[in-house]
Enzyme design. Sequence first.
Site, PDB file in Angstrom:
ATOM      1  N   GLU A 162       9.511   0.770  10.897  1.00  0.00           N
ATOM      2  CA  GLU A 162      10.533   1.816  10.711  1.00  0.00           C
ATOM      3  C   GLU A 162       9.802   3.133  10.903  1.00  0.00           C
ATOM      4  O   GLU A 162       9.023   3.539  10.045  1.00  0.00           O
ATOM      5  CB  GLU A 162      11.148   1.673   9.321  1.00  0.00           C
TER       6      GLU A 162
ATOM      7  N   LYS B 192       0.847  -1.201   0.000  1.00  0.00           N
ATOM      8  CA  LYS B 192       0.000   0.000   0.000  1.00  0.00           C
ATOM      9  C   LYS B 192       0.881   1.250   0.000  1.00  0.00           C
ATOM     10  O   LYS B 192       1.543   1.556   0.985  1.00  0.00           O
ATOM     11  CB  LYS B 192      -0.923   0.060   1.219  1.00  0.00           C
TER      12      LYS B 192
HETATM   13  P1  NDP Z   1       1.428   7.839   8.566  1.00  0.00           P
HETATM   14  O1  NDP Z   1       2.144   7.014   9.557  1.00  0.00           O
HETATM   15  O2  NDP Z   1      -0.024   8.088   8.765  1.00  0.00           O
HETATM   16  O3  NDP Z   1       1.587   7.191   7.095  1.00  0.00           O
HETATM   17  C1  NDP Z   1       2.398   6.098   6.735  1.00  0.00           C
HETATM   18  C2  NDP Z   1       1.598   5.053   5.969  1.00  0.00           C
HETATM   19  O4  NDP Z   1       0.670   4.386   6.830  1.00  0.00           O
HETATM   20  C3  NDP Z   1       0.748   5.630   4.844  1.00  0.00           C
HETATM   21  O5  NDP Z   1       0.702   4.728   3.782  1.00  0.00           O
HETATM   22  C4  NDP Z   1      -0.594   5.773   5.535  1.00  0.00           C
HETATM   23  O6  NDP Z   1      -1.640   5.923   4.640  1.00  0.00           O
HETATM   24  C5  NDP Z   1      -0.657   4.497   6.321  1.00  0.00           C
HETATM   25  N1  NDP Z   1      -1.607   4.512   7.437  1.00  0.00           N
HETATM   26  C6  NDP Z   1      -2.193   5.575   8.046  1.00  0.00           C
HETATM   27  N2  NDP Z   1      -3.000   5.164   9.044  1.00  0.00           N
HETATM   28  C7  NDP Z   1      -2.919   3.812   9.082  1.00  0.00           C
HETATM   29  C8  NDP Z   1      -3.504   2.797   9.904  1.00  0.00           C
HETATM   30  N3  NDP Z   1      -4.315   3.093  10.901  1.00  0.00           N
HETATM   31  N4  NDP Z   1      -3.173   1.512   9.666  1.00  0.00           N
HETATM   32  C9  NDP Z   1      -2.312   1.184   8.687  1.00  0.00           C
HETATM   33  N5  NDP Z   1      -1.744   2.096   7.865  1.00  0.00           N
HETATM   34  C10 NDP Z   1      -2.025   3.398   8.061  1.00  0.00           C
HETATM   35  O7  NDP Z   1       2.192   9.205   8.395  1.00  0.00           O
HETATM   36  P2  NDP Z   1       1.565  10.615   7.928  1.00  0.00           P
HETATM   37  O8  NDP Z   1       1.594  10.637   6.467  1.00  0.00           O
HETATM   38  O9  NDP Z   1       0.254  10.871   8.586  1.00  0.00           O
HETATM   39  O10 NDP Z   1       2.631  11.636   8.530  1.00  0.00           O
HETATM   40  C11 NDP Z   1       2.514  12.111   9.867  1.00  0.00           C
HETATM   41  C12 NDP Z   1       3.860  12.233  10.520  1.00  0.00           C
HETATM   42  O11 NDP Z   1       4.483  10.965  10.542  1.00  0.00           O
HETATM   43  C13 NDP Z   1       4.849  13.108   9.778  1.00  0.00           C
HETATM   44  O12 NDP Z   1       4.715  14.442  10.103  1.00  0.00           O
HETATM   45  C14 NDP Z   1       6.155  12.539  10.226  1.00  0.00           C
HETATM   46  O13 NDP Z   1       6.510  13.118  11.453  1.00  0.00           O
HETATM   47  C15 NDP Z   1       5.868  11.085  10.413  1.00  0.00           C
HETATM   48  N6  NDP Z   1       6.292  10.257   9.270  1.00  0.00           N
HETATM   49  C16 NDP Z   1       7.426   9.523   9.391  1.00  0.00           C
HETATM   50  C17 NDP Z   1       7.860   8.783   8.333  1.00  0.00           C
HETATM   51  C18 NDP Z   1       9.098   7.982   8.410  1.00  0.00           C
HETATM   52  O14 NDP Z   1       9.679   7.653   7.384  1.00  0.00           O
HETATM   53  N7  NDP Z   1       9.528   7.582   9.571  1.00  0.00           N
HETATM   54  C19 NDP Z   1       7.182   8.772   7.044  1.00  0.00           C
HETATM   55  C20 NDP Z   1       5.957   9.526   7.032  1.00  0.00           C
HETATM   56  C21 NDP Z   1       5.582  10.245   8.114  1.00  0.00           C
HETATM   57  P3  NDP Z   1      -2.007   7.432   4.165  1.00  0.00           P
HETATM   58  O15 NDP Z   1      -0.856   7.975   3.448  1.00  0.00           O
HETATM   59  O16 NDP Z   1      -3.145   7.274   3.312  1.00  0.00           O
HETATM   60  O17 NDP Z   1      -2.349   8.185   5.420  1.00  0.00           O
END
Ligand code: NDP
Length: 491
Positions: A270, A197
């Site tokens: 991660e 996904k």
């Molecule tokens: P998320 O953790 O929400 O997104 C990561 C992935 O998980 C996306 O594909 C997301 O889908 C999916 N996801 C969201 N909710 C669920 C759930 N309940 N169960 C399973 N999968 C889910 O990150 P955000 O995009 O909301 O970013 C928020 C904050 O997270 C950022 O500001 C940053 O601080 C941190 N972040 C850290 C990352 C890293 O590499 N460590 C990467 C991204 C964010 P969808 O995109 O549709 O929400």
Amino acid sequence: MTDLERKQSRHPVPPGWDYAPAPESRDIVRLEDRYGLFVGGEFVEPRSGEWYATLSPASEEPLAEVAQAGGEDVELAVSTAREAFENGWSALPGSERAKYLFRIARILQERAREFAVLESLNGGKPIKESRDVDLPLAAAHFFYYAGWADKLEYAFPNRRPRPVGVAGQIIPWNFPLLMLAWKVAPALACGNTVVLKPAETTPLTALLFCDVLRQAELPPGVVNVVTGDGRTGAELVKADVDKIAFTGSTEVGKAIQRELAGTGKRLTLELGGKAANVVFDDCALDQAVEGIVNGIYFNQGHVCCAGSRLFVQESIADQTVAKLKRRMATLRVGDPLDKNTDVGAINSRAQLDRIRELVAAGEEEGAEIYQPPCRLPERGYWFAPTVFTNVAQSYRIAQEEIFGPVLSVLTFRTPDEAVEKANNTPYGLSAGVWTEKGSRILWMAQRLRAGVVWANTYNRFDPASPFGGYKESGFGREGGLHGLEPYLEFE
Ligand code: NDP
């Protein structure tokens, strides 16, 4: 101050000097109006009947419609992956699986420009980064794991490795294709099948990758892609998969861990970071300043291992901050498809709001903000490179992951103090050390509680090198020999 610095401060870069635009053409990318879900080697309409528009964050222009997969769609993708696992893929000799991975790597190299343009268009990152970092590294991961596919017995002698089954993989929006490669390549090398996904805001390179899979003649159902928002991710976690690999926020990572507790499904996480980049007074300072800039402004700071807390030894703090500000003034913010751009667009409106909120909190708490003068485009999501000085460790900007181009500067006097402050975080993903003494590098690396410690460099990645965190940065490793283990069962 050296003679050169004195001369430079008398003659700053003339403001009238500018680069001519050097836009990369987007003609190489042919977008469909609509993309279905990639299941069993075909694009299929979502049973949910739902679609959403994916945008260019630099212009807010809609690029295409993408399916929002529901529970039934995810189930179909998982059962298709299960069938592919049982009916051939898992029994294929490693040397045969390797051929597919090599093919995928070669095709990614051949189509690198198309992928780089699409990555910048959909995600907002500068083309020179998608061209020079994301694409070469994504191909390198497939090459690297192709090499392991027929050598698993040697990687884990006397342990009889066998694949886990169906892997559900959930990836974020900061390195869409690269995170796909980090996850898909080791899974396939070990004989698993995949349901992936992509993030809601950046699905397009994953969908173009499906075309690569067809070109490589990967058997149908071995890799399936279900697009959608967090709800789709949650459905995948609940589905009949044998393993979940997740990269994203700590909050969602914790929710997934709770959901999987007691189910027997394997999990690697991660998650976020708040890395310390530690600069000692004996370092090569100009080189360190480049490393600081690369550490925090690379990919607009949307990097889990970004060097977002800078610790400078007190004796060189003023000089370092002065050099840093001067360097920041030369960063070019703007069109991600312009080859001169250093800092592109913020990935989404939601992320921009989050950055603004944390920056406002920093100012309220009493930190001093600096942003170089730069003209931001009117449309799209933008944030100027920012540095905060006068930061206390308790401030939110020193504690929370901002995931944007925002650096907090703190100081220290002794190496012990540097270690103590650097480790004062719930995260533990990465760190940087700048010093000319090898013994000090080793001393620091032993004490910094971080999965990766870079010395006199920052944000260096290599498929042969494992990556992952401690504490709230998650568990499990991706890359290297270690990256095979989560995709294998042992007898
Ligand atoms: P998320 O953790 O929400 O997104 C990561 C992935 O998980 C996306 O594909 C997301 O889908 C999916 N996801 C969201 N909710 C669920 C759930 N309940 N169960 C399973 N999968 C889910 O990150 P955000 O995009 O909301 O970013 C928020 C904050 O997270 C950022 O500001 C940053 O601080 C941190 N972040 C850290 C990352 C890293 O590499 N460590 C990467 C991204 C964010 P969808 O995109 O549709 O929400």
